[in-house]
Design a protein around this motif. Structure first.
Motif, PDB file in Angstrom:
ATOM      1  N   MET A   1       0.801  -1.277  -0.065  1.00 59.12           N
ATOM      2  CA  MET A   1      -0.090  -0.132  -0.107  1.00 59.12           C
ATOM      3  C   MET A   1       0.738   1.168  -0.100  1.00 59.12           C
ATOM      4  N   PRO A   2       0.643   2.304  -0.834  1.00 56.09           N
ATOM      5  CA  PRO A   2       1.433   3.359  -0.876  1.00 56.09           C
ATOM      6  C   PRO A   2       1.384   4.559   0.071  1.00 56.09           C
ATOM      7  N   ILE A   3       0.467   3.979   1.101  1.00 56.02           N
ATOM      8  CA  ILE A   3       0.254   5.388   2.149  1.00 56.02           C
ATOM      9  C   ILE A   3       0.267   4.552   3.542  1.00 56.02           C
ATOM     10  N   VAL A   4       1.087   5.144   4.480  1.00 64.02           N
ATOM     11  CA  VAL A   4       1.389   4.623   5.830  1.00 64.02           C
ATOM     12  C   VAL A   4       1.267   5.626   6.754  1.00 64.02           C
ATOM     13  N   PHE A   5       0.357   5.311   7.755  1.00 61.40           N
ATOM     14  CA  PHE A   5       0.101   6.342   8.957  1.00 61.40           C
ATOM     15  C   PHE A   5       0.709   5.959   9.955  1.00 61.40           C
ATOM     16  N   GLU A   6       1.714   6.879  10.718  1.00 63.67           N
ATOM     17  CA  GLU A   6       2.399   6.497  11.932  1.00 63.67           C
ATOM     18  C   GLU A   6       2.323   7.491  13.120  1.00 63.67           C
ATOM     19  N   GLU A   7       2.090   7.221  14.198  1.00 63.05           N
ATOM     20  CA  GLU A   7       1.997   8.049  15.270  1.00 63.05           C
ATOM     21  C   GLU A   7       3.572   8.130  15.837  1.00 63.05           C
ATOM     22  N   ARG A   8       3.873   9.577  15.726  1.00 63.44           N
ATOM     23  CA  ARG A   8       5.342   9.819  16.266  1.00 63.44           C
ATOM     24  C   ARG A   8       5.332  11.033  17.314  1.00 63.44           C
ATOM     25  N   VAL A   9       6.591  11.471  17.551  1.00 56.12           N
ATOM     26  CA  VAL A   9       6.547  12.560  18.426  1.00 56.12           C
ATOM     27  C   VAL A   9       7.594  13.369  18.026  1.00 56.12           C
ATOM     28  N   THR A  10       7.578  14.543  18.066  1.00 54.12           N
ATOM     29  CA  THR A  10       8.746  15.819  17.524  1.00 54.12           C
ATOM     30  C   THR A  10       9.812  15.736  18.737  1.00 54.12           C
ATOM     31  N   PRO A  11      10.919  16.324  18.145  1.00 45.26           N
ATOM     32  CA  PRO A  11      12.078  16.582  19.047  1.00 45.26           C
ATOM     33  C   PRO A  11      11.809  17.237  20.453  1.00 45.26           C
ATOM     34  N   TYR A  16       2.482  13.846  16.784  1.00 38.44           N
ATOM     35  CA  TYR A  16       2.106  14.207  15.491  1.00 38.44           C
ATOM     36  C   TYR A  16       1.859  12.913  14.606  1.00 38.44           C
ATOM     37  N   VAL A  17       1.347  12.938  13.331  1.00 31.37           N
ATOM     38  CA  VAL A  17       1.000  11.748  12.483  1.00 31.37           C
ATOM     39  C   VAL A  17       2.181  12.047  11.142  1.00 31.37           C
ATOM     40  N   ARG A  18       2.723  10.726  11.026  1.00 26.62           N
ATOM     41  CA  ARG A  18       3.622  10.909   9.801  1.00 26.62           C
ATOM     42  C   ARG A  18       2.990  10.120   8.919  1.00 26.62           C
ATOM     43  N   VAL A  19       2.681  10.614   7.435  1.00 26.92           N
ATOM     44  CA  VAL A  19       2.309   9.865   6.665  1.00 26.92           C
ATOM     45  C   VAL A  19       3.117   9.547   5.520  1.00 26.92           C
ATOM     46  N   GLY A  20       3.364   8.498   5.249  1.00 26.33           N
ATOM     47  CA  GLY A  20       4.503   8.053   4.226  1.00 26.33           C
ATOM     48  C   GLY A  20       3.548   7.753   3.055  1.00 26.33           C
ATOM     49  N   VAL A  21       4.263   8.445   1.947  1.00 28.08           N
ATOM     50  CA  VAL A  21       3.419   8.125   0.581  1.00 28.08           C
ATOM     51  C   VAL A  21       4.460   7.806  -0.570  1.00 28.08           C
ATOM     52  N   THR A  22       4.224   6.619  -1.112  1.00 24.66           N
ATOM     53  CA  THR A  22       5.190   6.360  -2.122  1.00 24.66           C
ATOM     54  C   THR A  22       4.159   5.604  -3.350  1.00 24.66           C
ATOM     55  N   GLY A  23       4.691   5.569  -4.609  1.00 25.82           N
ATOM     56  CA  GLY A  23       4.023   4.832  -5.593  1.00 25.82           C
ATOM     57  C   GLY A  23       3.020   5.834  -6.462  1.00 25.82           C
ATOM     58  N   VAL A  24       2.027   5.178  -6.891  1.00 23.03           N
ATOM     59  CA  VAL A  24       0.768   5.854  -7.417  1.00 23.03           C
ATOM     60  C   VAL A  24      -0.200   6.006  -6.119  1.00 23.03           C
ATOM     61  N   PHE A  25      -0.564   7.475  -6.084  1.00 18.84           N
ATOM     62  CA  PHE A  25      -1.484   7.842  -4.925  1.00 18.84           C
ATOM     63  C   PHE A  25      -2.758   8.041  -5.737  1.00 18.84           C
ATOM     64  N   ASP A  26      -3.531   6.976  -5.550  1.00 19.04           N
ATOM     65  CA  ASP A  26      -4.988   7.108  -6.427  1.00 19.04           C
ATOM     66  C   ASP A  26      -6.066   7.248  -5.606  1.00 19.04           C
ATOM     67  N   TYR A  58       0.461  11.407  -8.188  1.00 21.26           N
ATOM     68  CA  TYR A  58      -0.928  11.769  -7.757  1.00 21.26           C
ATOM     69  C   TYR A  58      -1.768  11.801  -8.897  1.00 21.26           C
ATOM     70  N   THR A  59      -2.786  10.990  -8.801  1.00 20.74           N
ATOM     71  CA  THR A  59      -3.913  10.817  -9.906  1.00 20.74           C
ATOM     72  C   THR A  59      -4.591  12.060  -9.986  1.00 20.74           C
ATOM     73  N   THR A  60      -5.174  12.521 -10.807  1.00 20.63           N
ATOM     74  CA  THR A  60      -6.144  13.661 -10.852  1.00 20.63           C
ATOM     75  C   THR A  60      -7.403  13.373 -10.018  1.00 20.63           C
ATOM     76  N   GLU A  61      -7.806  12.126 -10.215  1.00 18.75           N
ATOM     77  CA  GLU A  61      -8.866  11.815  -9.328  1.00 18.75           C
ATOM     78  C   GLU A  61      -8.623  11.950  -7.779  1.00 18.75           C
ATOM     79  N   ALA A  62      -7.472  11.522  -7.456  1.00 22.10           N
ATOM     80  CA  ALA A  62      -6.961  11.668  -5.942  1.00 22.10           C
ATOM     81  C   ALA A  62      -6.810  13.108  -5.423  1.00 22.10           C
ATOM     82  N   ARG A  63      -6.216  14.022  -6.376  1.00 20.96           N
ATOM     83  CA  ARG A  63      -6.137  15.404  -6.169  1.00 20.96           C
ATOM     84  C   ARG A  63      -7.500  16.067  -5.892  1.00 20.96           C
TER      85      ARG A  63
END
Length: 121
Positions: A1-11, A16-26, A58-63
């Motif tokens: 899956m090209p989107i991953v949600f992670e709970e993280r902590v700033t310095p 905050y939520v870190r969202v990793g995005v890769t590949g085709v975001f449709d 990012y596909t047009t539909e995704a945007r």
């Protein structure tokens, strides 16, 4: 899956939520993002860093779907891709969110900006 949600902590120890995005975001990824960040979603109004890897498209539909997120906490997007920067800048102009969303080339810069935004809350 090209989107991953992670709970993280700033310095500075802020969540905050870190969202990793890769590949085709449709459509499927855009709908998942909207479900997480709109009212009633688990990350509504949470500070966020979206890290978009080089080559992501990012596909047009995704945007079209992504602009549905009209209320959002401070959001930093990290990407080195000129095409992704152009797509995000277009979405910013359409939605008028330039005061709560910024684009960065590196994650440490994005984290520093996010901590600064949280200082003002």
């Amino acid at each position: 899956m090209p989107i991953v949600f992670e709970e993280r902590v700033t310095p500075r120890g802020r969540g905050y939520v870190r969202v990793g995005v890769t590949g085709v975001f449709d459509t499927a990824e855009a709908e998942a993002y909207v479900q997480h960040f709109t009212r009633g979603g688990p990350h509504f109004m949470r500070p966020t860093i979206c890290v978009v890897t080089r080559g992501t498209e990012y596909t047009t539909e995704a945007r079209k779907i992504l602009v549905q997120v009209t209320e959002a906490g401070p959001t930093a997007t990290v990407t080195s891709s000129p095409l992704v920067r152009a797509a995000i800048n277009l979405m910013l102009r359409i939605t008028g969110k330039s005061d709560t969303l910024r684009i960065f080339a590196a994650e440490p810069e994005a984290l520093a900006w996010l901590d600064g935004q949280l200082d003002g809350r």
